[in-house]
Enzyme design. Structure first.
Site, PDB file in Angstrom:
ATOM      1  N   GLU A  46     -12.389 -83.640  36.436  1.00  0.00           N
ATOM      2  CA  GLU A  46     -13.298 -83.195  36.972  1.00  0.00           C
ATOM      3  C   GLU A  46     -13.948 -83.940  37.858  1.00  0.00           C
ATOM      4  O   GLU A  46     -14.505 -83.226  38.968  1.00  0.00           O
ATOM      5  CB  GLU A  46     -14.245 -82.560  35.879  1.00  0.00           C
ATOM      6  CG  GLU A  46     -13.456 -81.294  34.783  1.00  0.00           C
ATOM      7  CD  GLU A  46     -13.802 -82.695  33.081  1.00  0.00           C
ATOM      8  OE1 GLU A  46     -13.093 -83.432  33.429  1.00  0.00           O
ATOM      9  OE2 GLU A  46     -13.734 -81.812  32.666  1.00  0.00           O
ATOM     10  N   SER A 162      19.753-109.677  14.450  1.00  0.00           N
ATOM     11  CA  SER A 162      19.729-108.327  15.105  1.00  0.00           C
ATOM     12  C   SER A 162      19.256-108.326  16.461  1.00  0.00           C
ATOM     13  O   SER A 162      19.377-107.864  16.989  1.00  0.00           O
ATOM     14  CB  SER A 162      18.470-107.923  14.797  1.00  0.00           C
ATOM     15  OG  SER A 162      17.000-108.840  15.330  1.00  0.00           O
ATOM     16  N   ASP A 194      11.005-113.789  13.247  1.00  0.00           N
ATOM     17  CA  ASP A 194      11.143-113.366  14.073  1.00  0.00           C
ATOM     18  C   ASP A 194       9.685-113.913  15.079  1.00  0.00           C
ATOM     19  O   ASP A 194      10.391-114.313  16.693  1.00  0.00           O
ATOM     20  CB  ASP A 194      11.422-111.894  14.936  1.00  0.00           C
ATOM     21  CG  ASP A 194      12.391-111.035  14.368  1.00  0.00           C
ATOM     22  OD1 ASP A 194      13.110-111.766  13.670  1.00  0.00           O
ATOM     23  OD2 ASP A 194      12.246-109.881  13.965  1.00  0.00           O
ATOM     24  N   SER A 291      11.990-102.414   5.345  1.00  0.00           N
ATOM     25  CA  SER A 291      10.931-102.147   4.515  1.00  0.00           C
ATOM     26  C   SER A 291       9.986-101.217   4.516  1.00  0.00           C
ATOM     27  O   SER A 291       9.371-100.091   4.138  1.00  0.00           O
ATOM     28  CB  SER A 291      10.877-102.859   3.249  1.00  0.00           C
ATOM     29  OG  SER A 291       9.806-103.857   3.932  1.00  0.00           O
ATOM     30  N   ALA A 294      10.677 -98.178   6.018  1.00  0.00           N
ATOM     31  CA  ALA A 294      10.542 -96.358   4.317  1.00  0.00           C
ATOM     32  C   ALA A 294       9.505 -96.597   3.893  1.00  0.00           C
ATOM     33  O   ALA A 294       9.354 -95.433   3.157  1.00  0.00           O
ATOM     34  CB  ALA A 294      12.004 -97.584   3.734  1.00  0.00           C
TER      35      ALA A 294
HETATM   36  C1  AOF Z   1     -13.075 -84.400  30.165  1.00  0.00           C
HETATM   37  N1  AOF Z   1     -12.832 -84.578  30.732  1.00  0.00           N
HETATM   38  O1  AOF Z   1     -11.203 -86.055  32.359  1.00  0.00           O
HETATM   39  C2  AOF Z   1     -11.847 -86.735  30.036  1.00  0.00           C
HETATM   40  C3  AOF Z   1     -12.543 -85.389  28.265  1.00  0.00           C
HETATM   41  O2  AOF Z   1     -17.459 -91.401  26.558  1.00  0.00           O
HETATM   42  P1  AOF Z   1     -16.979 -90.172  27.377  1.00  0.00           P
HETATM   43  O3  AOF Z   1     -17.884 -89.932  28.920  1.00  0.00           O
HETATM   44  O4  AOF Z   1     -15.728 -91.026  28.244  1.00  0.00           O
HETATM   45  O5  AOF Z   1     -16.955 -88.693  27.018  1.00  0.00           O
HETATM   46  C4  AOF Z   1     -15.161 -89.046  25.774  1.00  0.00           C
HETATM   47  C5  AOF Z   1     -15.163 -87.996  25.397  1.00  0.00           C
HETATM   48  O6  AOF Z   1     -14.896 -86.581  26.284  1.00  0.00           O
HETATM   49  C6  AOF Z   1     -13.308 -87.829  24.921  1.00  0.00           C
HETATM   50  O7  AOF Z   1     -13.420 -88.365  23.698  1.00  0.00           O
HETATM   51  C7  AOF Z   1     -12.893 -86.566  24.821  1.00  0.00           C
HETATM   52  O8  AOF Z   1     -13.062 -85.795  24.120  1.00  0.00           O
HETATM   53  C8  AOF Z   1     -13.643 -86.154  25.918  1.00  0.00           C
HETATM   54  N2  AOF Z   1     -12.437 -86.643  27.220  1.00  0.00           N
HETATM   55  N3  AOF Z   1     -13.630 -84.869  29.131  1.00  0.00           N
HETATM   56  O9  AOF Z   1     -14.374 -83.501  30.190  1.00  0.00           O
HETATM   57  C9  AOF Z   1     -11.934 -85.610  31.128  1.00  0.00           C
HETATM   58  N4  AOF Z   1     -11.250 -87.276  29.373  1.00  0.00           N
HETATM   59 ZN    ZN Z   2     -16.010 -85.369  30.975  1.00  0.00          ZN
END
Ligand code: AOF
Ligand code: ZN
EC number: 3.5.4.26
Length: 357
Positions: A46, A162, A194, A291, A294
């Site tokens: 935003e 593999s 590996d 494993s 599974a």
């Molecule tokens: C929004 N717009 O583009 C995103 C959101 O630590 P901060 O400030 O970056 O907050 C992270 C949290 O904000 C994240 O866990 C999720 O809940 C929200 N993400 N919110 O309005 C955004 N990326």
């Molecule tokens: Zn935000």
């Protein structure tokens, strides 16, 4: 909103542990601002859209793929920024299940007189962030099990050979899957057999490298294993009763050792998955042998199965992809839904999800 969803995908390889989010501001039928969240600690979607729009944001409609946040995290609340800019209407695809937000963003906007509409292209927004959403809703990461097999369902010859079943295009795709994961998980058997490097090999260096996790009950990882020489943190999950002698050398090599209570002798999937979620792991790519595959499958913890199928037959003594069953009735055999199939060179990639039962 469709455009906001496309913008959100720009963050696919870099927003960890945050979700991918896109935003588009529209005023009088024209797009006046676009934004995407690209990296935790950097502005949310935003904010970029508002910055581009400037004064044009006043009276505009914001289309956002996730509910605008209401909390002070690494960055200040987006709901406040939208209100301050004079945005008149906010259309969201879905609410943010993060308990710090969870409806408070919507409430705050409405309390300020902003019109909020919810649920626009919600299903598409859900598919953007399966890992983040699962961690927030259920306290566990989204688990992708990756395997490569032959047409007859075999992953290696009887002698263990593999490399390589699949061709270059399929292997390049695996690098993309690694790059977008929060972590890549292997068992100690794979490390010993590996000696994998476990870092994505890409033409352009990624903004962040996934954590490399080894499930190593008895701490048998060699301190000179190749995975210590590649970028990204190394976590070794071991049983609390594992020998202490190995710990110093592994820490010196750069590993973080995670002690688990386990069940009896082995590790407990629920315990390790909860621990990974607490450490902000959204998506885990499991690149394990049959494993581990599974046991994950039996524990009901495979959310998505990425199956690369190569057009060859390895024969009946070759090692099977997953040992399950025995079943006596077809009706009891678990089925998978096909989310996607893609041809990569001569191989086919299946993306499967377990069917609800
Ligand atoms: C929004 N717009 O583009 C995103 C959101 O630590 P901060 O400030 O970056 O907050 C992270 C949290 O904000 C994240 O866990 C999720 O809940 C929200 N993400 N919110 O309005 C955004 N990326
Ligand atoms: Zn935000």
């Amino acid at each position: 909103m469709a455009e906001a969803l496309v913008l959100a995908e720009l963050g696919l390889y870099s927003t960890h542990p945050n979700p991918c989010v896109g935003a588009v501001l529209v005023k009088d039928g024209f797009v006046v601002g676009r934004g995407a969240h690209l990296q935790a600690g950097k502005p949310h979607a935003e904010r970029f859209a508002l910055a581009e729009a400037g004064h044009a944001a006043r009276g505009a409609t914001a289309y956002v793929t996730l509910e605008p946040c209401s909390h002070q995290g690494r960055t200040p609340p987006c709901a406040d920024a939208l209100i301050a800019a004079g945005v008149a209407r906010v259309v969201i695809a879905m609410r943010d299940p993060n308990p710090l937000v969870a409806g408070r963003g919507v409430e705050r906007l409405r309390a300020a007189g902003v019109v909020v509409e919810e649920g626009c292209l919600a299903a598409a927004a859900e598919t953007l962030n399966p890992g983040f959403l699962q961690r927030m809703r259920h306290g566990r990461p989204w688990v992708r099990l990756k395997q490569a097999m032959s047409l007859d369902g075999r992953v290696a010859l009887a002698n263990g050979q593999s490399q390589w079943l699949t061709g270059e295009a399929a292997r390049a795709d695996v690098q993309q899957e690694r790059a977008r994961a929060s972590a890549i998980l292997v068992g100690i058997g794979t490390v010993l057999a590996d000696n994998p490097r476990l870092a994505p090999r890409l033409a352009v260096a990624p903004r962040r490298y996934p954590v490399k996790i080894v499930l190593d009950t008895h701490l048998r990882t060699p301190p000179d294993a190749a995975l210590f020489g590649t970028p990204g943190e190394v976590w070794i999950c071991h049983h609390q009763n594992a020998p202490n002698a190995a710990q110093g050398a592994l820490r010196a090599a750069g590993a973080e050792l995670l002690s688990c209570r386990g069940t009896g002798e082995g590790l407990d999937w629920q315990e390790v998955m909860t621990m990974f979620a607490q450490r902000e792991m959204n998506d885990i790519l499991v690149e394990a042998g049959p494993s581990i595959a599974a046991s994950l499958f039996t524990a009901g913890l495979v959310d998505e199965w990425l199956l690369y199928v190569a057009p060859l037959l390895l024969g009946q003594d070759a090692r099977p992809v997953l040992v399950t069953g025995p079943y006596v009735n077809l009706a009891e055999v678990p089925r998978w839904s096909v989310i996607n199939t893609t041809q990569l060179g001569d191989d086919i990639k299946w993306t499967l999800r377990p069917q609800e039962r």
